[in-house]
Motif scaffolding. Structure first.
Motif, PDB file in Angstrom:
ATOM      1  N   ASP A  30       0.817  -1.214   0.000  1.00  0.00           N
ATOM      2  CA  ASP A  30       0.000   0.000   0.000  1.00  0.00           C
ATOM      3  C   ASP A  30       0.854   1.268   0.000  1.00  0.00           C
ATOM      4  O   ASP A  30       0.353   2.341  -0.355  1.00  0.00           O
ATOM      5  N   ALA A  37       3.302  -0.038  18.821  1.00  0.00           N
ATOM      6  CA  ALA A  37       2.397   0.994  18.319  1.00  0.00           C
ATOM      7  C   ALA A  37       2.987   2.386  18.502  1.00  0.00           C
ATOM      8  O   ALA A  37       2.946   3.224  17.600  1.00  0.00           O
ATOM      9  N   ARG A  77      -0.585   8.517   9.780  1.00  0.00           N
ATOM     10  CA  ARG A  77      -1.571   7.491  10.145  1.00  0.00           C
ATOM     11  C   ARG A  77      -1.516   6.305   9.181  1.00  0.00           C
ATOM     12  O   ARG A  77      -1.689   5.155   9.594  1.00  0.00           O
ATOM     13  N   ASN A  78      -1.286   6.583   7.903  1.00  0.00           N
ATOM     14  CA  ASN A  78      -1.219   5.501   6.935  1.00  0.00           C
ATOM     15  C   ASN A  78       0.023   4.633   7.157  1.00  0.00           C
ATOM     16  O   ASN A  78      -0.027   3.410   7.018  1.00  0.00           O
ATOM     17  N   TRP A 130       1.474   4.188  10.072  1.00  0.00           N
ATOM     18  CA  TRP A 130       1.168   3.432  11.293  1.00  0.00           C
ATOM     19  C   TRP A 130       0.210   2.277  10.986  1.00  0.00           C
ATOM     20  O   TRP A 130       0.397   1.153  11.465  1.00  0.00           O
ATOM     21  N   ARG A 131      -0.824   2.540  10.179  1.00  0.00           N
ATOM     22  CA  ARG A 131      -1.789   1.504   9.801  1.00  0.00           C
ATOM     23  C   ARG A 131      -1.095   0.332   9.122  1.00  0.00           C
ATOM     24  O   ARG A 131      -1.326  -0.828   9.485  1.00  0.00           O
ATOM     25  N   GLN A 132      -0.238   0.624   8.164  1.00  0.00           N
ATOM     26  CA  GLN A 132       0.454  -0.442   7.453  1.00  0.00           C
ATOM     27  C   GLN A 132       1.352  -1.247   8.391  1.00  0.00           C
ATOM     28  O   GLN A 132       1.373  -2.486   8.340  1.00  0.00           O
ATOM     29  N   MET A 147       1.150  -1.700  11.622  1.00  0.00           N
ATOM     30  CA  MET A 147       0.430  -2.501  12.608  1.00  0.00           C
ATOM     31  C   MET A 147      -0.328  -3.672  11.978  1.00  0.00           C
ATOM     32  O   MET A 147      -0.763  -4.581  12.682  1.00  0.00           O
ATOM     33  N   MET A 148      -0.468  -3.697  10.664  1.00  0.00           N
ATOM     34  CA  MET A 148      -1.085  -4.844   9.989  1.00  0.00           C
ATOM     35  C   MET A 148      -0.185  -6.069  10.030  1.00  0.00           C
ATOM     36  O   MET A 148      -0.658  -7.201   9.984  1.00  0.00           O
TER      37      MET A 148
END
Length: 276
Positions: free
Chosen positions: A36, A155, A182-183, A185-187, A189-190
């Motif tokens: 992503d 995190a 945020r993006n 961090w999102r990636q 944490m996946m």
């Protein structure tokens, strides 16, 4: 557009996106992210008439959270299996950071007959870790700090990296983009905490010197001179001396994640290199 997985020879599921038709461009993401991270480039090059492909490295994103194979040889082998599955020929491989190391190892070991050009951005080669043979490298204590922070509070660590040195948002006067943080961090944490922990050793200690020497395809090496994560003096400026057919392009004042913060510049220069 399709979203698919392949099953590797050791039984892992590797997620990938494969859009469009034409000459393929394969994008390799950095640690601890996913395919992503290349959304901007995927859309841009799709609109230029290319087939664009991005996978999630094992242990990252939507791929299997494996306890095995978290090493550069296996990363490259997974790419080779993906390239064979998709029957990729005359492909351009583009890698950022750890993904740049993955590209170099893949092209050196498996690229004959399949790869036309290579581009690495803010990439880890030849080797990051400081040693007697690499006195300008980054001390082991820095990477031990990464491991400690990840194990203690992944995190918060990922938030700190994205908010600070990765995009240069810690520099005076920087325009901080909250959505980009945020993006990231999102990636992160996946993916798998274990795979990410083990990948710190991979990106810091893997020596890609010989791989760089083996690459025959034209290679574009691009780096920002304000990269706080992979310092240019011990990466791009050494890599260009090892390749046979390379071009080094340095961007003044740009950070490690410059392909995201300055996508219009990087996309333009990648396109010019591909079309040349």
């Amino acid at each position: 557009m399709s979203m698919n997985t392949i099953t590797t020879k050791d039984g892992m599921q590797i997620f990938y996106r494969d859009w469009g038709s034409g000459q393929p461009i394969v994008f390799h993401h950095g640690w601890p992210l996913s395919g992503d991270d290349w959304d901007n480039q995927m859309l841009f090059f799709l609109q230029q008439g290319y087939r664009v492909i991005a996978h999630d490295r094992r242990g990252h994103g939507r791929s299997t959270q494996t306890t095995k194979g978290n090493d550069m040889d296996t990363y490259a082998s997974d790419v080779a299996e993906l390239a064979a599955h998709l029957d990729l020929k005359n492909a351009i491989h583009v890698g950022h950071s750890t993904g740049g190391g993955e590209v170099v190892r893949y092209v050196a070991q498996y690229g004959k007959g399949r790869v036309s050009k290579v581009a690495i951005i803010s990439a880890i080669p030849p080797v990051m870790l400081k040693s007697a043979a690499n006195p300008g490298g980054t001390p082991i204590e820095v990477f031990d700090g990464y491991r400690k922070a990840l194990a203690a509070n992944r995190a918060q660590f990922y938030l700190d990296v994205a908010s600070g040195p990765f995009y240069g948002f810690n520099r005076p006067g920087a325009t901080v983009l909250e959505g980009m943080i945020r993006n990231w961090w999102r990636q992160g944490m996946m993916g798998s905490a274990l795979a990410h922990y083990e990948c710190i050793k991979v990106f810091s200690e893997t020596d890609l010197t010989d791989d760089l020497r083996k690459i025959d395809a034209p290679i574009l090496i691009i780096h920002g001179d304000d990269d706080q994560v992979v310092p240019i003096a011990d990466s791009a400026e050494l890599s260009i001396k090892l390749v046979k057919n390379g071009t080094l392009k340095i961007y003044q004042g740009l950070p490690h994640g410059m392909f995201a913060t300055h996508s219009e510049i990087i996309n333009r220069d990648l396109l010019a290199f591909i079309q040349a």
